[in-house]
Write a protein that holds these residues in place. Structure first.
Motif, PDB file in Angstrom:
ATOM      1  N   TYR A 120       6.819   6.726 -58.729  1.00  0.00           N
ATOM      2  CA  TYR A 120       8.021   5.998 -58.324  1.00  0.00           C
ATOM      3  C   TYR A 120       8.479   6.352 -56.914  1.00  0.00           C
ATOM      4  O   TYR A 120       9.573   5.982 -56.493  1.00  0.00           O
ATOM      5  CB  TYR A 120       9.148   6.251 -59.329  1.00  0.00           C
ATOM      6  CG  TYR A 120       8.878   5.631 -60.682  1.00  0.00           C
ATOM      7  CD1 TYR A 120       9.169   4.292 -60.922  1.00  0.00           C
ATOM      8  CD2 TYR A 120       8.314   6.373 -61.711  1.00  0.00           C
ATOM      9  CE1 TYR A 120       8.923   3.716 -62.160  1.00  0.00           C
ATOM     10  CE2 TYR A 120       8.056   5.808 -62.951  1.00  0.00           C
ATOM     11  CZ  TYR A 120       8.368   4.475 -63.165  1.00  0.00           C
ATOM     12  OH  TYR A 120       8.112   3.907 -64.396  1.00  0.00           O
ATOM     13  N   ILE A 194      16.685   1.288 -54.624  1.00  0.00           N
ATOM     14  CA  ILE A 194      15.388   1.914 -54.895  1.00  0.00           C
ATOM     15  C   ILE A 194      14.584   2.055 -53.609  1.00  0.00           C
ATOM     16  O   ILE A 194      13.974   3.106 -53.350  1.00  0.00           O
ATOM     17  CB  ILE A 194      14.606   1.077 -55.924  1.00  0.00           C
ATOM     18  CG1 ILE A 194      15.325   1.112 -57.269  1.00  0.00           C
ATOM     19  CG2 ILE A 194      13.172   1.598 -56.075  1.00  0.00           C
ATOM     20  CD1 ILE A 194      14.832   0.060 -58.253  1.00  0.00           C
ATOM     21  N   ARG A 198      13.448   5.696 -52.230  1.00  0.00           N
ATOM     22  CA  ARG A 198      12.032   6.020 -52.027  1.00  0.00           C
ATOM     23  C   ARG A 198      11.732   6.316 -50.556  1.00  0.00           C
ATOM     24  O   ARG A 198      10.881   7.170 -50.246  1.00  0.00           O
ATOM     25  CB  ARG A 198      11.154   4.866 -52.510  1.00  0.00           C
ATOM     26  CG  ARG A 198      11.143   4.683 -54.009  1.00  0.00           C
ATOM     27  CD  ARG A 198      10.249   3.519 -54.399  1.00  0.00           C
ATOM     28  NE  ARG A 198      10.352   3.216 -55.821  1.00  0.00           N
ATOM     29  CZ  ARG A 198       9.876   2.111 -56.389  1.00  0.00           C
ATOM     30  NH1 ARG A 198       9.254   1.208 -55.640  1.00  0.00           N
ATOM     31  NH2 ARG A 198      10.009   1.911 -57.684  1.00  0.00           N
ATOM     32  N   ALA A 204      12.718   6.585 -57.698  1.00  0.00           N
ATOM     33  CA  ALA A 204      13.684   5.683 -58.326  1.00  0.00           C
ATOM     34  C   ALA A 204      12.934   4.544 -59.003  1.00  0.00           C
ATOM     35  O   ALA A 204      11.871   4.130 -58.545  1.00  0.00           O
ATOM     36  CB  ALA A 204      14.663   5.138 -57.285  1.00  0.00           C
ATOM     37  N   ARG A 205      13.504   4.040 -60.093  1.00  0.00           N
ATOM     38  CA  ARG A 205      12.876   2.937 -60.807  1.00  0.00           C
ATOM     39  C   ARG A 205      13.884   1.830 -61.114  1.00  0.00           C
ATOM     40  O   ARG A 205      15.105   2.046 -61.105  1.00  0.00           O
ATOM     41  CB  ARG A 205      12.195   3.410 -62.083  1.00  0.00           C
ATOM     42  CG  ARG A 205      13.112   3.820 -63.223  1.00  0.00           C
ATOM     43  CD  ARG A 205      12.279   4.368 -64.387  1.00  0.00           C
ATOM     44  NE  ARG A 205      13.099   4.760 -65.525  1.00  0.00           N
ATOM     45  CZ  ARG A 205      12.654   5.471 -66.557  1.00  0.00           C
ATOM     46  NH1 ARG A 205      11.400   5.875 -66.579  1.00  0.00           N
ATOM     47  NH2 ARG A 205      13.439   5.780 -67.571  1.00  0.00           N
ATOM     48  N   TYR A 206      13.355   0.654 -61.400  1.00  0.00           N
ATOM     49  CA  TYR A 206      14.123  -0.566 -61.637  1.00  0.00           C
ATOM     50  C   TYR A 206      14.340  -0.736 -63.140  1.00  0.00           C
ATOM     51  O   TYR A 206      13.419  -0.527 -63.932  1.00  0.00           O
ATOM     52  CB  TYR A 206      13.340  -1.750 -61.076  1.00  0.00           C
ATOM     53  CG  TYR A 206      14.002  -3.103 -61.187  1.00  0.00           C
ATOM     54  CD1 TYR A 206      14.790  -3.599 -60.154  1.00  0.00           C
ATOM     55  CD2 TYR A 206      13.792  -3.908 -62.302  1.00  0.00           C
ATOM     56  CE1 TYR A 206      15.367  -4.855 -60.235  1.00  0.00           C
ATOM     57  CE2 TYR A 206      14.366  -5.167 -62.389  1.00  0.00           C
ATOM     58  CZ  TYR A 206      15.157  -5.633 -61.351  1.00  0.00           C
ATOM     59  OH  TYR A 206      15.719  -6.888 -61.436  1.00  0.00           O
ATOM     60  N   PHE A 232      19.430   0.618 -61.399  1.00  0.00           N
ATOM     61  CA  PHE A 232      18.340   1.529 -61.073  1.00  0.00           C
ATOM     62  C   PHE A 232      18.579   2.896 -61.696  1.00  0.00           C
ATOM     63  O   PHE A 232      19.681   3.218 -62.162  1.00  0.00           O
ATOM     64  CB  PHE A 232      18.160   1.661 -59.549  1.00  0.00           C
ATOM     65  CG  PHE A 232      19.208   2.506 -58.859  1.00  0.00           C
ATOM     66  CD1 PHE A 232      18.998   3.873 -58.640  1.00  0.00           C
ATOM     67  CD2 PHE A 232      20.405   1.952 -58.417  1.00  0.00           C
ATOM     68  CE1 PHE A 232      19.947   4.663 -58.000  1.00  0.00           C
ATOM     69  CE2 PHE A 232      21.360   2.726 -57.779  1.00  0.00           C
ATOM     70  CZ  PHE A 232      21.132   4.077 -57.569  1.00  0.00           C
ATOM     71  N   ILE A 234      17.430   7.180 -61.015  1.00  0.00           N
ATOM     72  CA  ILE A 234      16.812   8.194 -60.159  1.00  0.00           C
ATOM     73  C   ILE A 234      16.448   9.397 -61.030  1.00  0.00           C
ATOM     74  O   ILE A 234      17.161   9.702 -61.996  1.00  0.00           O
ATOM     75  CB  ILE A 234      17.760   8.592 -59.006  1.00  0.00           C
ATOM     76  CG1 ILE A 234      17.049   9.468 -57.974  1.00  0.00           C
ATOM     77  CG2 ILE A 234      19.010   9.264 -59.521  1.00  0.00           C
ATOM     78  CD1 ILE A 234      17.840   9.637 -56.678  1.00  0.00           C
ATOM     79  N   ASP A 264       9.621  -2.368 -59.942  1.00  0.00           N
ATOM     80  CA  ASP A 264      10.542  -3.367 -59.408  1.00  0.00           C
ATOM     81  C   ASP A 264      10.542  -4.562 -60.351  1.00  0.00           C
ATOM     82  O   ASP A 264       9.918  -4.536 -61.425  1.00  0.00           O
ATOM     83  CB  ASP A 264      10.182  -3.764 -57.968  1.00  0.00           C
ATOM     84  CG  ASP A 264       8.782  -4.337 -57.809  1.00  0.00           C
ATOM     85  OD1 ASP A 264       8.338  -5.089 -58.701  1.00  0.00           O
ATOM     86  OD2 ASP A 264       8.120  -4.033 -56.799  1.00  0.00           O
TER      87      ASP A 264
END
Length: 293
Positions: A120, A194, A198, A204-206, A232, A234, A264
């Motif tokens: 990520y 995100i 990053r 971080a992710r969606y 999002f 983290i 994403d």
């Protein structure tokens, strides 16, 4: 808290579709504070083939194929969820690791979990890392700042500096345009957060799902007036994946319902696939209802 969620999607084509193959991210996902108690899924016309599975990120998937001519496709999903409030006060006392310490941990990546988390940090189909995005976030995520506090501050920054405008963007609007114009919707703000996180070397992710919305005082809630939502998360080692909603400037607790997560939006598109024929046009209508039970 219990919620009944109905997600109705209708496609109308300019000419008959003779064959289609589809994958949907519309089935419920259980999480640490969310459990699906029941579900119903109905597709019209009746698929000749259908099966459920799990994607790379652990999200439930539904595959189906229709092999009869049709000018209209309807996917109707209804789920009952039990959502337990998160202890946000306890979370706020746990997040002590700083941004610099987390960056160093990820560089060393001494555990399988950290090595998986590093995925990520990378570019994804809709989210690039750039120097401009890093510059927008670098002061907030300075080495000495706790990651949790930085994420809270950055969520607040997006909420204050950006305007919610459903006419400003589309599903394919790049994050650099969102940063420049400072307008968009929940998907844009999640992607922007995100991308910035990053770009400063943090994971971080969606997250895709639903948000309970309430009508103005004295008014009834309109059927179909809700919508899908995006936010999002983290990664913080002592806490796991911690969620933030920059559209509403808060940490999700019991009014956010998770459907899927990934790098994403392209990883968790509600419906994607291939159609044969169908003419030069298609209209899509989406209706979402989130009701407390």
């Amino acid at each position: 808290m219990r919620y009944r969620v109905r997600h109705l999607t209708e496609y109308v084509y300019g000419a008959p579709v003779t064959l289609c193959y589809n994958m949907a991210h519309l089935l419920p996902r259980d999480t640490g504070n969310q459990t699906c108690l029941s579900r119903r899924l109905h597709v019209t016309p009746m698929p000749i083939y259908q099966t459920e599975g799990t994607d790379y990120f652990g999200n439930p998937t539904y595959y189906f194929s229709i092999q009869e001519p049709h000018k209209k496709l309807t996917i109707d999903v209804e789920c009952l969820y039990e959502v337990t409030p998160l202890e946000l006060a306890n979370q706020l006392t746990l997040g002590s690791i700083t941004c610099g310490e987390l960056r160093q941990l990820l560089t060393d990546a001494g555990t399988p979990e950290l090595r998986m988390v590093k995925e990520y940090l990378l570019n994804s189909p809709l989210i690039p890392r750039t120097a401009e995005l890093a510059a927008f976030a670098q002061d907030t995520f300075a080495d000495h700042v706790p990651v949790l506090q930085a994420a809270l501050d950055f969520t607040h920054k997006i909420f204050n500096e950006f305007t919610f405008d459903p006419t400003a963007t589309s599903v394919s609007t790049p994050v650099d345009q969102v940063l420049k114009e400072k307008r968009g919707v929940c998907q844009d703000f999640a992607h922007l957060a995100i991308a910035c996180i990053r770009s400063v070397g943090l994971p971080a992710r969606y997250i895709s799902g639903y948000l309970e919305t309430l009508p103005p005082p004295g008014q009834e809630k309109l059927v179909g007036a809700d919508a899908s939502h995006a936010w999002f998360a983290i990664y913080i080692p002592e806490m796991g994946w911690v969620e933030f909603d920059p559209t509403n400037d808060l940490m999700p607790s019991d009014q956010h319902i998770v459907t899927a997560w990934g790098r994403d939006y392209s990883d968790v598109t509600p419906l994607q696939g291939v159609i044969f024929d169908g003419g030069d046009s298609q209209n899509i209508k989406v209706s979402v209802d989130v009701q407390r039970c």
